[in-house]
Write an enzyme that holds these catalytic residues in place. Structure first.
Site, PDB file in Angstrom:
ATOM      1  N   SER A 118      -1.463  -1.866  -2.107  1.00 16.72           N
ATOM      2  CA  SER A 118      -0.492  -1.494  -0.893  1.00 16.72           C
ATOM      3  C   SER A 118       0.499  -2.924  -1.197  1.00 16.72           C
ATOM      4  CB  SER A 118      -1.225  -1.507   0.125  1.00 16.72           C
ATOM      5  OG  SER A 118      -2.385  -2.444   0.493  1.00 16.72           O
ATOM      6  N   HIS A 139       0.568   5.093  -3.719  1.00 16.51           N
ATOM      7  CA  HIS A 139       0.445   4.323  -2.610  1.00 16.51           C
ATOM      8  C   HIS A 139      -0.045   5.389  -1.735  1.00 16.51           C
ATOM      9  CE1 HIS A 139       1.433   1.512   0.515  1.00 16.51           C
ATOM     10  NE2 HIS A 139       0.047   1.432   0.233  1.00 16.51           N
ATOM     11  N   GLU A 151       3.988   6.761  -1.894  1.00 16.47           N
ATOM     12  CA  GLU A 151       4.995   6.188  -2.558  1.00 16.47           C
ATOM     13  C   GLU A 151       4.442   6.102  -4.090  1.00 16.47           C
ATOM     14  OE1 GLU A 151       6.382   2.977   0.812  1.00 16.47           O
ATOM     15  OE2 GLU A 151       4.795   2.359  -0.717  1.00 16.47           O
ATOM     16  N   ASN A 189       6.212  -0.936   3.871  1.00 15.32           N
ATOM     17  CA  ASN A 189       5.750  -2.122   4.216  1.00 15.32           C
ATOM     18  C   ASN A 189       7.096  -2.940   4.307  1.00 15.32           C
ATOM     19  OD1 ASN A 189       3.178  -1.768   5.057  1.00 15.32           O
ATOM     20  ND2 ASN A 189       2.472  -1.971   3.134  1.00 15.32           N
TER      21      ASN A 189
HETATM   22  P1  NAI Z   1     -12.409  -0.938   0.697  1.00 21.48           P
HETATM   23  O1  NAI Z   1     -12.957  -2.235   0.636  1.00 21.48           O
HETATM   24  O2  NAI Z   1     -12.647   0.003   1.662  1.00 21.48           O
HETATM   25  O3  NAI Z   1     -12.942  -0.128  -0.751  1.00 21.48           O
HETATM   26  C1  NAI Z   1     -12.824  -0.904  -1.815  1.00 21.48           C
HETATM   27  C2  NAI Z   1     -14.039  -0.499  -2.820  1.00 21.48           C
HETATM   28  O4  NAI Z   1     -13.748  -0.989  -4.056  1.00 21.48           O
HETATM   29  C3  NAI Z   1     -15.294  -1.078  -2.239  1.00 21.48           C
HETATM   30  O5  NAI Z   1     -16.049   0.272  -2.295  1.00 21.48           O
HETATM   31  C4  NAI Z   1     -15.824  -1.917  -3.408  1.00 21.48           C
HETATM   32  O6  NAI Z   1     -17.175  -1.988  -3.723  1.00 21.48           O
HETATM   33  C5  NAI Z   1     -15.142  -1.182  -4.620  1.00 21.48           C
HETATM   34  N1  NAI Z   1     -14.783  -2.246  -5.835  1.00 21.48           N
HETATM   35  C6  NAI Z   1     -14.380  -3.655  -5.820  1.00 21.48           C
HETATM   36  N2  NAI Z   1     -14.133  -4.037  -6.910  1.00 21.48           N
HETATM   37  C7  NAI Z   1     -14.619  -3.282  -7.798  1.00 21.48           C
HETATM   38  C8  NAI Z   1     -14.497  -2.982  -9.356  1.00 21.48           C
HETATM   39  N3  NAI Z   1     -14.066  -3.991  -9.720  1.00 21.48           N
HETATM   40  N4  NAI Z   1     -14.752  -1.793  -9.911  1.00 21.48           N
HETATM   41  C9  NAI Z   1     -15.075  -0.772  -8.916  1.00 21.48           C
HETATM   42  N5  NAI Z   1     -15.417  -0.702  -7.657  1.00 21.48           N
HETATM   43  C10 NAI Z   1     -14.936  -1.867  -6.850  1.00 21.48           C
HETATM   44  O7  NAI Z   1     -10.871  -0.815   0.619  1.00 21.48           O
HETATM   45  P2  NAI Z   1      -9.621   0.089   0.916  1.00 21.48           P
HETATM   46  O8  NAI Z   1      -9.230   0.009   2.259  1.00 21.48           O
HETATM   47  O9  NAI Z   1     -10.102   1.381   0.413  1.00 21.48           O
HETATM   48  O10 NAI Z   1      -8.696  -0.456  -0.174  1.00 21.48           O
HETATM   49  C11 NAI Z   1      -8.723  -0.142  -1.317  1.00 21.48           C
HETATM   50  C12 NAI Z   1      -7.055  -0.426  -2.413  1.00 21.48           C
HETATM   51  O11 NAI Z   1      -6.481   0.494  -1.572  1.00 21.48           O
HETATM   52  C13 NAI Z   1      -6.645  -1.795  -2.108  1.00 21.48           C
HETATM   53  O12 NAI Z   1      -5.779  -2.249  -3.045  1.00 21.48           O
HETATM   54  C14 NAI Z   1      -5.838  -1.624  -0.820  1.00 21.48           C
HETATM   55  O13 NAI Z   1      -4.612  -2.690  -0.762  1.00 21.48           O
HETATM   56  C15 NAI Z   1      -5.191  -0.139  -0.913  1.00 21.48           C
HETATM   57  N6  NAI Z   1      -4.620   0.269   0.243  1.00 21.48           N
HETATM   58  C16 NAI Z   1      -5.441   0.235   1.536  1.00 21.48           C
HETATM   59  C17 NAI Z   1      -4.884   0.968   2.606  1.00 21.48           C
HETATM   60  C18 NAI Z   1      -5.946   0.736   3.964  1.00 21.48           C
HETATM   61  O14 NAI Z   1      -5.139   1.127   4.844  1.00 21.48           O
HETATM   62  N7  NAI Z   1      -7.101   0.317   3.810  1.00 21.48           N
HETATM   63  C19 NAI Z   1      -3.972   1.569   2.828  1.00 21.48           C
HETATM   64  C20 NAI Z   1      -3.308   1.829   1.267  1.00 21.48           C
HETATM   65  C21 NAI Z   1      -3.778   1.148   0.436  1.00 21.48           C
END
Ligand code: NAI
Length: 474
Positions: A118, A139, A151, A189
């Site tokens: 993001s 995105h 996006e 953003n």
């Molecule tokens: P989250 O913390 O809920 O999930 C991330 C997952 O990735 C976790 O289950 C973790 O164990 C896993 N993980 C971490 N490192 C890893 C690796 N090297 N290999 C495999 N798995 C791994 O985070 P979320 O919120 O789902 O965010 C994920 C991505 O999406 C980030 O880049 C975030 O910036 C982006 N994003 C998040 C939004 C939101 O509202 N939370 C909106 C749009 C994008």
């Protein structure tokens, strides 16, 4: 190239990865789900099964469709060769780069890697890759199954064919995709920053309360006012995004974070999640007092100016005379003036004058400054007056003006086109209209004049007018 029948590996089974897995599987793709956290992929699938079963009970899905969707999702415990990888792991440049290096060792050269980052530059993420042209931003917005926007973010090395294939795929999944160039904050953003920043400026200037700011912007059609929205997002998260956009723009003062928000973060008043932000929870924003003031009788009413806003006033004051060639929009009541804000303050016009905010909706709360007796006439226009300090652009006009300005800069810098900016803001953050739709309603000359007056007032760089906006026909 097409990715329409691709086998997909989703990496990261957290909030976003699980949502993306659902959407991809519902669209018929075979989905592999991988997470380094033991059991996370299985847990995400089990949780999805629960959610989908709930939709069967509500009659929104059939049991067969749910079974078919779930059967397409396979938790895996190693990276596997597929046509498309969608990465949704932790938001960390080095961790993502390391993952892409591992992936390139496993994938065929034709495979595409899409990142759901993001905030990290797609260009920077691709730096050490053997095939940077195969990396693209995809995105999604949270919650993925409900939010329509994707996006599609191209870094410097991204192949246009790869971006187009991901764009087409998102469309096939029922999403509206918008092309974006990898610049800080991408589209949403970035363009959304002033929605928060203007509210925070007004609070710093002690110009209005959070309740009044929120009520005025809700009346303008936003689902939530900026203060209640920041409370919902969490001030820590919102402040972090603002700081990252600020730093990524080499500390351009246009994006300066707010001391008001810094203090909330310092205090641990992070919003809903801590029980206190601008408001206390679970109560939330208190209701504003009801206003009922009848305007006094007047001998002579004259509607000034041309355009959509003047016509709206004229419709509410049918007995009014017209002064089409006036250089202001509003209502003259005997000797008094009720002026639509053009960035000047009520005090600039002397006694008997009030200025009122941009009425984007025909009814509802509206900010004003100046003579209270004159203001009573706002009720004749269907509006509910809310007093704020006598500052340029009041609440809605300065916010909408700055959103338009930021969108204009984004377009002029090639981040997206006008239609893309409008779609992104309506679908990514549920704005009631896109910045260029507001511009079409309001027109460029008054927006530029308002921003120039804000610029003169604050003598900073925040209100610098986009050269693109200044060049538009008036
Ligand atoms: P989250 O913390 O809920 O999930 C991330 C997952 O990735 C976790 O289950 C973790 O164990 C896993 N993980 C971490 N490192 C890893 C690796 N090297 N290999 C495999 N798995 C791994 O985070 P979320 O919120 O789902 O965010 C994920 C991505 O999406 C980030 O880049 C975030 O910036 C982006 N994003 C998040 C939004 C939101 O509202 N939370 C909106 C749009 C994008």
């Amino acid at each position: 190239m097409t990715l329409n029948d691709s086998r997909i590996l989703i990496i990261g089974a957290g909030l976003m990865g699980a949502g993306i897995a659902q959407v991809a599987a519902q669209a018929g793709h075979a989905v592999l789900l991988f997470d380094t956290r033991a059991g996370a992929a299985e847990a995400a699938k089990a949780k999805l099964a629960q959610t989908l079963d709930g939709l069967v009970i509500k009659g929104k899905l059939t049991a067969d469709a749910v079974q078919a969707t779930l059967a397409r999702i396979t938790p895996v415990d190693a990276l596997a060769p597929v046509d498309l990888v969608i990465e949704a792991i932790v938001e960390n440049l080095d961790v993502k780069r390391a993952l892409f290096a591992e992936l390139e060792a496993v994938l065929t050269p034709e495979a595409v890697i899409a990142t759901n980052t993001s905030s990290i530059s797609v260009t920077a993420l691709a730096r050490d890759m053997k095939r940077p042209e195969r990396l693209v931003g995809m995105h999604f917005f949270n919650p993925v199954p409900l939010m329509k926007l994707v996006e599609v973010v191209s870094g410097l090395g991204t192949s246009p064919d790869v971006a187009q294939a991901v764009f087409d795929l998102a469309g096939r999944w029922g999403k509206t995709a918008v092309h974006a160039r990898s610049t800080p904050g991408f589209i949403v953003n970035r363009i959304a920053r002033p929605y928060y920043a203007e509210a925070l400026m007004l609070l710093q200037d002690r110009a209005a309360t959070p309740e009044v700011i929120d009520a005025c912007l809700r009346a303008a059609g936003f689902r939530m006012g900026p203060c209640e929205l920041m409370d919902l997002i969490g001030h820590d998260t919102n402040f972090a995004v603002t700081n990252s956009v600020f730093a990524a723009n080499f500390f351009d003062r246009r994006f300066t974070p707010s001391l008001v928000q810094q203090e909330l973060v310092d205090a641990g008043f992070l919003g809903r999640k801590t029980g206190r932000g601008f408001y206390r929870y679970p109560e939330g924003a208190p209701a504003l007092p009801i206003v009922s003031i009848a305007p006094p009788r007047a001998a002579r009413l004259v509607v000034h100016g041309r355009g959509a806003l003047a016509e709206r006033i004229a419709a509410n004051v049918p007995e009014g005379l017209r002064e089409f060639d006036s250089d202001w929009v509003g209502l003259a009541i005997d000797g008094r003036q009720l002026r639509l804000t053009d960035g000047r303050c009520a005090r600039d016009f002397g006694p008997g004058t009030a200025v009122f905010d941009l009425p984007l909706a025909p009814v509802g709360d509206i900010a004003y400054a100046g003579d209270p007796a004159t203001v009573a006439w706002l009720t004749r226009l269907g509006l509910v007056p809310r007093a704020v300090a006598d500052l340029p652009g009041l609440v809605v006009a300065r916010t909408i003006g700055m959103l338009i300005n930021e969108a204009a800069d984004a377009v002029s810098q090639g981040v997206c086109d006008e239609a893309g900016a409008d779609a992104a803001m309506k679908l990514g953050v549920n704005y009631p209209a896109g910045p260029f739709e507001w511009l079409a309603f309001w027109s460029a000359a008054p927006v530029v004049a308002l921003l120039d007056r804000l610029d003169q007032h604050y003598c900073g760089e925040r209100y610098r007018v986009s050269p693109y906006l200044r060049r538009l026909p008036t």
